[in-house]
Design an enzyme around this catalytic site. Structure first.
Site, PDB file in Angstrom:
ATOM      1  CD  GLU A 171       4.926 -57.369   8.050  1.00  0.00           C
ATOM      2  OE1 GLU A 171       4.621 -58.468   7.545  1.00  0.00           O
ATOM      3  OE2 GLU A 171       6.030 -56.816   7.887  1.00  0.00           O
ATOM      4  CE1 TYR A 219       2.001 -82.057  25.732  1.00  0.00           C
ATOM      5  CE2 TYR A 219       3.380 -84.010  25.603  1.00  0.00           C
ATOM      6  CZ  TYR A 219       2.170 -83.416  25.909  1.00  0.00           C
ATOM      7  OH  TYR A 219       1.141 -84.178  26.396  1.00  0.00           O
ATOM      8  CD  GLU A 234      14.100 -65.063   7.039  1.00  0.00           C
ATOM      9  OE1 GLU A 234      13.926 -65.254   5.835  1.00  0.00           O
ATOM     10  OE2 GLU A 234      13.583 -64.112   7.659  1.00  0.00           O
ATOM     11  CE  LYS A 244       4.913 -61.541   8.154  1.00  0.00           C
ATOM     12  NZ  LYS A 244       6.166 -60.787   7.979  1.00  0.00           N
TER      13      LYS A 244
END
Length: 161
Positions: free
Chosen positions: A61, A93, A113, A139
């Protein structure tokens, strides 16, 4: 018939109760309006942002990376922009998208997190008009031997005043 004096006392008691009830109702209604004002419920939403990042606990990853989908909600007053029709009176934005892109694509975290926290902290530091932010990190290409749409986290943080 009851004496006139006790009728007067009962009427006075009744008036006092009605008056107290009205004061309590106005006090409660005022508190609810302050706590749930329409300005606090205004929201800017930037959903479905897709980026390639290098976050995760597994070495693959961190080396190969994978797709991340990010949703951001910002609670801020939109009243000024509604009146002025000017970009300077709201949260841009595009800048939220750029900050999110930078966090996902240019940083490495083992945990999503931490990624969500980084995005939240950056957004709150970016503009003090933002009262609260919600960040969802999804994910979809996770290493789990099963069928699923995605794993993810969602966090809500408020401006420290």
């Amino acid at each position: 018939p009851p004496p006139k004096k006790s009728t007067t006392i009962n009427m006075q008691t009744c008036r006092a109760l009605v008056s107290a009830s009205r004061r309590t109702h106005r006090w409660l209604a005022g508190g609810i309006r302050r706590r749930f004002s329409t300005e606090q419920q205004d929201k800017v939403m930037v959903h479905g942002m897709k980026f390639h990042g290098y976050h995760g606990d597994l070495p693959a990853e961190q080396e190969l990376g994978q797709k991340f989908i990010i949703d951001v909600d910002l609670w801020t007053s939109l009243a000024a922009a509604e009146k002025s029709d000017l970009l300077k009176d709201t949260v841009n934005y595009v800048e939220i998208w750029e900050m999110t892109k930078d966090s996902v694509e240019n940083k490495k975290f083992e945990m999503i997190e931490k990624l969500g926290g980084d995005i939240s902290d950056r957004i709150l530091a970016f503009d003090s008009r933002i009262e609260k932010v919600r960040v969802a990190v999804k994910k979809p290409e996770v290493c789990i031997p099963g069928i699923l749409q995605y794993v993810g986290i969602e966090m809500t943080r408020e401006q420290k005043r």
